[in-house]
Scaffold this motif. Structure first.
Motif, PDB file in Angstrom:
ATOM      1  N   CYS A  94      33.076  10.867  19.889  1.00  0.00           N
ATOM      2  CA  CYS A  94      32.631   8.849  19.885  1.00  0.00           C
ATOM      3  C   CYS A  94      34.383   8.647  20.888  1.00  0.00           C
ATOM      4  CB  CYS A  94      32.075   8.570  19.481  1.00  0.00           C
ATOM      5  SG  CYS A  94      30.332   8.790  20.251  1.00  0.00           S
ATOM      6  N   ARG A  95      35.280   8.256  19.365  1.00  0.00           N
ATOM      7  CA  ARG A  95      36.427   7.554  18.526  1.00  0.00           C
ATOM      8  C   ARG A  95      37.523   7.717  19.625  1.00  0.00           C
ATOM      9  NH1 ARG A  95      40.391   5.721  19.125  1.00  0.00           N
ATOM     10  NH2 ARG A  95      42.415   4.135  16.994  1.00  0.00           N
ATOM     11  N   LEU A  96      37.688   9.673  20.077  1.00  0.00           N
ATOM     12  CA  LEU A  96      39.048  10.283  20.778  1.00  0.00           C
ATOM     13  C   LEU A  96      38.404  10.397  22.299  1.00  0.00           C
ATOM     14  CD1 LEU A  96      40.354  12.883  18.791  1.00  0.00           C
ATOM     15  CD2 LEU A  96      40.844  10.979  18.821  1.00  0.00           C
ATOM     16  N   GLU A 132      31.704   1.944  16.238  1.00  0.00           N
ATOM     17  CA  GLU A 132      31.289   1.200  15.751  1.00  0.00           C
ATOM     18  C   GLU A 132      29.922   1.910  15.446  1.00  0.00           C
ATOM     19  OE1 GLU A 132      31.834   0.382  19.121  1.00  0.00           O
ATOM     20  OE2 GLU A 132      32.839  -2.020  18.827  1.00  0.00           O
ATOM     21  N   PRO A 133      29.709   1.858  13.880  1.00  0.00           N
ATOM     22  CA  PRO A 133      29.194   3.407  13.263  1.00  0.00           C
ATOM     23  C   PRO A 133      27.505   2.914  13.897  1.00  0.00           C
ATOM     24  CG  PRO A 133      29.873   1.891  11.195  1.00  0.00           C
ATOM     25  CD  PRO A 133      30.661   0.925  13.157  1.00  0.00           C
ATOM     26  N   ARG A 149      23.386   5.156  17.413  1.00  0.00           N
ATOM     27  CA  ARG A 149      22.017   5.359  18.410  1.00  0.00           C
ATOM     28  C   ARG A 149      22.115   6.543  19.307  1.00  0.00           C
ATOM     29  NH1 ARG A 149      23.474   0.802  19.337  1.00  0.00           N
ATOM     30  NH2 ARG A 149      24.048   0.732  21.271  1.00  0.00           N
ATOM     31  N   LEU A 150      23.652   6.145  19.877  1.00  0.00           N
ATOM     32  CA  LEU A 150      24.394   8.040  20.852  1.00  0.00           C
ATOM     33  C   LEU A 150      23.509   8.825  20.248  1.00  0.00           C
ATOM     34  CD1 LEU A 150      25.490   7.269  23.985  1.00  0.00           C
ATOM     35  CD2 LEU A 150      27.687   7.902  22.823  1.00  0.00           C
ATOM     36  N   GLY A 151      24.415   8.882  18.680  1.00  0.00           N
ATOM     37  CA  GLY A 151      24.129  10.533  18.731  1.00  0.00           C
ATOM     38  C   GLY A 151      22.529  11.365  18.019  1.00  0.00           C
ATOM     39  N   ARG A 205      27.367  14.562  12.518  1.00  0.00           N
ATOM     40  CA  ARG A 205      27.691  13.212  12.218  1.00  0.00           C
ATOM     41  C   ARG A 205      29.254  12.987  12.173  1.00  0.00           C
ATOM     42  NH1 ARG A 205      25.306   9.930   7.463  1.00  0.00           N
ATOM     43  NH2 ARG A 205      23.596  11.406   8.250  1.00  0.00           N
ATOM     44  N   TYR A 206      30.511  14.214  11.391  1.00  0.00           N
ATOM     45  CA  TYR A 206      31.768  13.930  11.346  1.00  0.00           C
ATOM     46  C   TYR A 206      32.411  14.314  12.885  1.00  0.00           C
ATOM     47  CZ  TYR A 206      36.465  15.887  10.838  1.00  0.00           C
ATOM     48  OH  TYR A 206      37.325  16.141  11.343  1.00  0.00           O
TER      49      TYR A 206
END
Length: 494
Positions: A187-189, A195-196, A201-203, A180-181
């Motif tokens: 996703c951020r970089l 958005e959590p 959902r994508l995870g 998860r981390y």
């Protein structure tokens, strides 16, 4: 009577046809391995070869046994087998690694199983060209000086991750939380996605994809491979929507500075050496590949760091190193490049973890031409495999290979081509430095908060295909303010 004879004839004709087909399969199987002076080895049954033996060694928790058993029986340099139904030569030891890594695009080229090609259709048969184009784009984004500005972002994500998912818990399961981390960081970089709910959902789709991408390519409803194909299509549709929106934002300059510097914007605005932009489908597939590679392998290493630190005295040294960094910061100050450079012993520990549990156990290549190696003939078209275990667990490369000893990486460290958790040569993982930062940021944040012990001390390790604890590594947590609840073996200097 005539009816009985008719059925008898049909039955014997059917049996004869089956026997004839089996004979043809056996003949074709034998002839594929009948060239003169091939490496020694066994090739198993037609169609499947030794695939089940190769996979089951990982399922049983000792993936290195497949390699070392055959190195002992046949050759410590090179042996033949059949994996995924194709003739395969295993190149062993530092010399084998050096040969494959040094002859990229001259004698060997990348090869992926059909299951991977079906998940990434834009790759098709142009694996080498696609990889070459991708590697021409990545260095600017993934080189150390470019990544320095993202350390604070990684630290901020890690702090929120521990606040949300670890603090105020007596027990957690490490492997899913580490994924998860790392997925949140990727996703951020890569996409500037924060958005959590969107990330979760994508995870979930990526979890299905990662679990099925390297399984048997059977597209029957409910099989892991079928779920992986469906998940990849869902992810690809989602990414194409994000790509279209980003194109619009870039064209109308409706993006902030951080978004403009993520890897998606980099792909959309950078051409290859021929002046060509990647298509939306290509970009979507490459982003999928980066998200899988950018979080799956790092989460394996993070999980095993937590596992090994629960058992060994090195925790005290890491604690000392990390707390010096903590004490040098003002409240609220995030990690920076200078802090990362001080985490030398922590990185030695991570390297020793990757030696014992390599996040990339090995990879395939394909012979572009006939060539000879170690006195054996390798035919064109044969698949080649390098295995990290052939050196990582070899006492000639690492004395007492089962012992956990981070000091192996002090000074000049291991000999060339013996420590290969990220591969080597032109195809060395371009995200090596990215992974280093991500792992060290996690280590800093967990060590400064908790001590822990394993809830299942004898938990089995399986490889499917990446190594992971069978139950995900559940651990008991104790914040430092109440650390007396745990044994003192890791809290005092050895």
């Amino acid at each position: 009577m005539e009816l009985f004879l008719s059925y008898s004839y049909l039955f014997f004709a059917f049996v004869f046809t089956i026997i004839f087909a089996i004979q043809i399969l056996l003949y074709r199987h034998r002839t594929r391995f009948s060239s003169p002076n091939l490496p020694p080895g066994t090739v198993g049954w037609p169609l499947v070869g030794e695939t089940l033996e190769f996979l089951s060694s990982g399922w049983k928790g000792h993936p290195h046994s497949f390699v070392f058993d055959r190195m002992t029986t046949f050759s410590s340099e090179c042996f033949k087998t059949s994996i995924l139904g194709v003739p395969t030569a295993f190149f062993c030891g530092a010399a084998g690694n050096k040969f494959l890594f040094s002859n990229e695009r001259r004698l060997v080229t990348a090869w992926w199983p059909d299951s991977v090609k079906k998940v990434f259709p834009s790759t098709g048969d142009q694996v080498d060209g696609a990889a070459k184009r991708m590697r021409s784009l990545l260095p600017q984004f993934l080189k150390p000086e470019a990544l320095q500005k993202y350390i604070g972002i990684m630290d901020d994500i890690a702090q929120r991750h521990f606040s949300d998912d670890w603090e105020n818990h007596d027990q957690v399961t490490v492997y899913p939380l580490s994924k998860r981390y790392t997925f949140r960081v990727a996703c951020r970089l890569f996409l500037s996605m924060e958005e959590p709910e969107h990330i979760q959902r994508l995870g979930a789709e990526f979890h299905l994809l990662a679990n099925g991408i390297l399984t048997l390519p059977i597209e029957l409803p409910g099989t892991p491979f079928d779920r992986a194909i469906k998940a990849s299509n869902t992810i690809r549709d989602e990414l194409r929507s994000i790509i279209k929106q980003r194109k619009h934002d870039l064209a109308t300059k409706k993006n902030d500075d951080i978004t403009a510097r993520d890897i998606l914007s980099h792909m959309l605005t950078t051409t290859d050496e021929d002046g060509q932009y990647m298509s939306e489908v290509e970009i979507a597939d490459k982003i999928i590949g980066l998200l899988v590679g950018g979080h799956d392998t790092a989460s394996v290493t993070i999980t095993f760091v937590v596992k090994f630190l629960a058992d060994v005295a090195e925790m005290w040294f890491i604690m000392t190193e990390q707390m010096e960094i903590v004490n040098s910061k003002v409240p609220g100050e995030l990690l920076n490049w200078n802090d990362i450079q001080q985490m030398k012993y922590s990185w030695n520990v991570a390297c020793e973890v990757m030696r014992l549990a390599p996040p990339l156990p090995g990879a395939f290549r394909e012979a572009m031409h006939d060539f000879s190696y170690a006195g054996f003939q390798i035919p064109k078209g044969w698949k080649l495999y390098w295995s990290a275990y052939s050196t990582h667990r070899d006492p000639k490369c690492f004395p007492e290979p089962e012992k956990f000893d981070p000091t192996r990486f002090e000074g000049k460290g291991p000999a060339p081509y013996t420590f290969v958790p990220f591969g080597g040569g032109p195809r060395m993982c371009p995200g090596k430095e990215y992974a280093r930062l991500e792992i060290l940021v996690f280590m800093h944040n967990i060590v400064k908060r908790f001590r822990w012990e394993k809830a299942l001390p004898e938990e089995k390790i399986v490889c499917n295909p990446l190594p992971n604890p069978e139950s995900g590594l559940p651990i008991h947590l104790a914040p430092h303010r109440s650390s007396s609840s745990l044994p003192s073996t890791t809290s005092t200097a050895p």
